[in-house]
Motif scaffolding. Structure first.
Motif, short mmCIF file in Angstrom:
data_model
loop_
_atom_site.label_atom_id
_atom_site.label_comp_id
_atom_site.label_asym_id
_atom_site.label_seq_id
_atom_site.Cartn_x
_atom_site.Cartn_y
_atom_site.Cartn_z
N MET A 1 0.58 -1.35 0.06
CA MET A 1 -0.40 0.01 0.37
C MET A 1 1.08 1.58 0.25
O MET A 1 2.34 0.79 0.83
N VAL A 2 0.58 2.47 -0.57
CA VAL A 2 1.37 3.27 -0.55
C VAL A 2 0.67 4.49 0.30
O VAL A 2 -0.92 5.04 -0.15
N GLY A 3 1.22 4.88 0.80
CA GLY A 3 0.83 5.40 2.09
C GLY A 3 1.48 7.24 1.91
O GLY A 3 2.40 7.69 0.78
N THR A 4 0.77 8.90 2.60
CA THR A 4 1.79 9.97 2.61
C THR A 4 2.76 9.72 2.43
O THR A 4 3.38 8.98 3.90
N GLY A 5 4.24 10.86 1.60
CA GLY A 5 5.71 10.26 2.27
C GLY A 5 6.02 9.36 0.85
O GLY A 5 7.00 9.19 0.83
N GLU A 104 -0.77 -1.81 -6.36
CA GLU A 104 0.40 -1.11 -6.19
C GLU A 104 0.30 -0.01 -5.24
O GLU A 104 0.31 0.23 -4.12
N TYR A 105 -0.93 0.15 -5.92
CA TYR A 105 -1.36 1.83 -4.88
C TYR A 105 -2.24 1.61 -3.67
O TYR A 105 -3.25 2.51 -2.60
N GLY A 106 -2.54 0.28 -3.85
CA GLY A 106 -3.14 -0.62 -2.21
C GLY A 106 -4.66 -0.11 -2.07
O GLY A 106 -5.36 -0.10 -0.71
N SER A 125 6.87 16.11 -8.13
CA SER A 125 7.79 15.74 -9.07
C SER A 125 8.55 15.15 -8.68
O SER A 125 9.44 14.40 -9.67
N GLU A 126 8.28 14.24 -7.48
CA GLU A 126 9.63 13.20 -7.27
C GLU A 126 8.76 11.89 -7.55
O GLU A 126 9.35 11.00 -6.85
N ARG A 127 7.17 11.45 -7.43
CA ARG A 127 6.18 11.11 -7.34
C ARG A 127 5.66 10.49 -5.72
O ARG A 127 5.55 9.02 -5.59
N ARG A 128 6.02 11.84 -4.38
CA ARG A 128 6.41 11.14 -3.62
C ARG A 128 4.73 11.94 -3.22
O ARG A 128 4.26 12.18 -3.78
N VAL A 129 4.25 10.86 -2.36
CA VAL A 129 2.82 11.24 -2.33
C VAL A 129 2.40 11.87 -1.52
O VAL A 129 2.64 12.40 0.34
N GLN A 130 1.90 13.48 -1.78
CA GLN A 130 1.78 14.24 -0.48
C GLN A 130 0.11 14.23 -0.16
O GLN A 130 0.07 15.31 0.87
N PHE A 131 -0.72 13.87 -0.76
CA PHE A 131 -1.67 13.77 -0.07
C PHE A 131 -2.43 12.61 -0.47
O PHE A 131 -2.28 11.95 -2.01
N ARG A 132 -3.26 11.73 -0.01
CA ARG A 132 -4.13 10.60 0.05
C ARG A 132 -5.35 10.12 0.95
O ARG A 132 -5.21 10.61 2.10
N LYS A 151 -7.17 20.49 -2.42
CA LYS A 151 -6.52 22.15 -3.06
C LYS A 151 -5.74 22.51 -1.81
O LYS A 151 -4.78 22.68 -1.96
N GLU A 152 -5.85 22.19 -0.33
CA GLU A 152 -5.06 22.83 0.42
C GLU A 152 -3.84 21.68 0.59
O GLU A 152 -3.03 22.59 0.60
N ALA A 153 -4.24 21.24 0.24
CA ALA A 153 -2.44 19.68 0.30
C ALA A 153 -1.32 20.58 -0.92
O ALA A 153 -0.38 20.91 -0.51
N LEU A 154 -2.38 20.80 -1.85
CA LEU A 154 -1.59 20.75 -3.06
C LEU A 154 -1.02 23.05 -2.92
O LEU A 154 -0.14 23.32 -3.78
#
Length: 159
Positions: A1-5, A104-106, A125-132, A151-154
């Motif tokens: 599972m892909v999580g934030t971070g 892959e994304y859970g 831009s580094e493919r890091r999950v910033q919001f889930r 939108k707030e996360a962005l």
């Protein structure tokens, strides 16, 4: 599972922008800026249509040069093309027919008829999950607060 971070897995899927059918590779778009991935159950589902149309209606994403959005479901590209045309979806819809990316994304759930949970991911831009966000109940009405949180996360990443 892909999580934030976490670093999100790269993938290449067939998809359509409503006209052309082509291959889309995630890393080609994260290199250009932010990417929003919207996993949904299937084309023409009422709840999914609310989610996809809401994401398409909010001008804050698709009119920004550094934000790319993709919808991902297990439906085939020909269904996506018709759905995109009928609903006026302006971002590409990708076909994950074998649930490879969903797993892959859970968000793959074999207990569900569709096999996938509705979900949103914001990648930098580094493919890091910033919001889930992942729906607990796929049939629960779409909550616009989820879009606002995205939108707030962005906005927070740009500050």
């Amino acid at each position: 599972m892909v999580g934030t971070g976490d670093i999100a897995p790269d993938f290449t899927l067939r998809g359509t922008d409503g006209q052309m059918l082509t291959q889309y590779t995630l890393s080609e778009y994260t290199d250009e800026g932010f990417v929003i991935l919207s996993f949904y159950m299937n084309d023409f589902s009422p709840v999914c249509s609310d989610q996809m149309c809401d994401l398409d209606d909010i001008e804050l994403f698709q009119f920004e040069e550094d934000v790319t959005m993709f919808g991902i479901s297990p439906d085939y590209v020909y269904s996506h093309r018709e759905y995109s045309r009928q609903k006026g979806i302006t971002f590409p819809l990708l076909s994950d027919t074998q649930f490879e990316v969903s797993k892959e994304y859970g968000v793959y759930d074999p207990e569900l008829e569709s096999g996938v949970r509705r979900a949103l991911f914001l990648l930098d831009s580094e493919r890091r999950v910033q919001f889930r966000w992942v729906a607990e109940d796929n049939w629960e009405a779409w909550d616009h607060g989820t879009t606002e949180a995205l939108k707030e996360a962005l906005d927070g990443l740009r500050a």
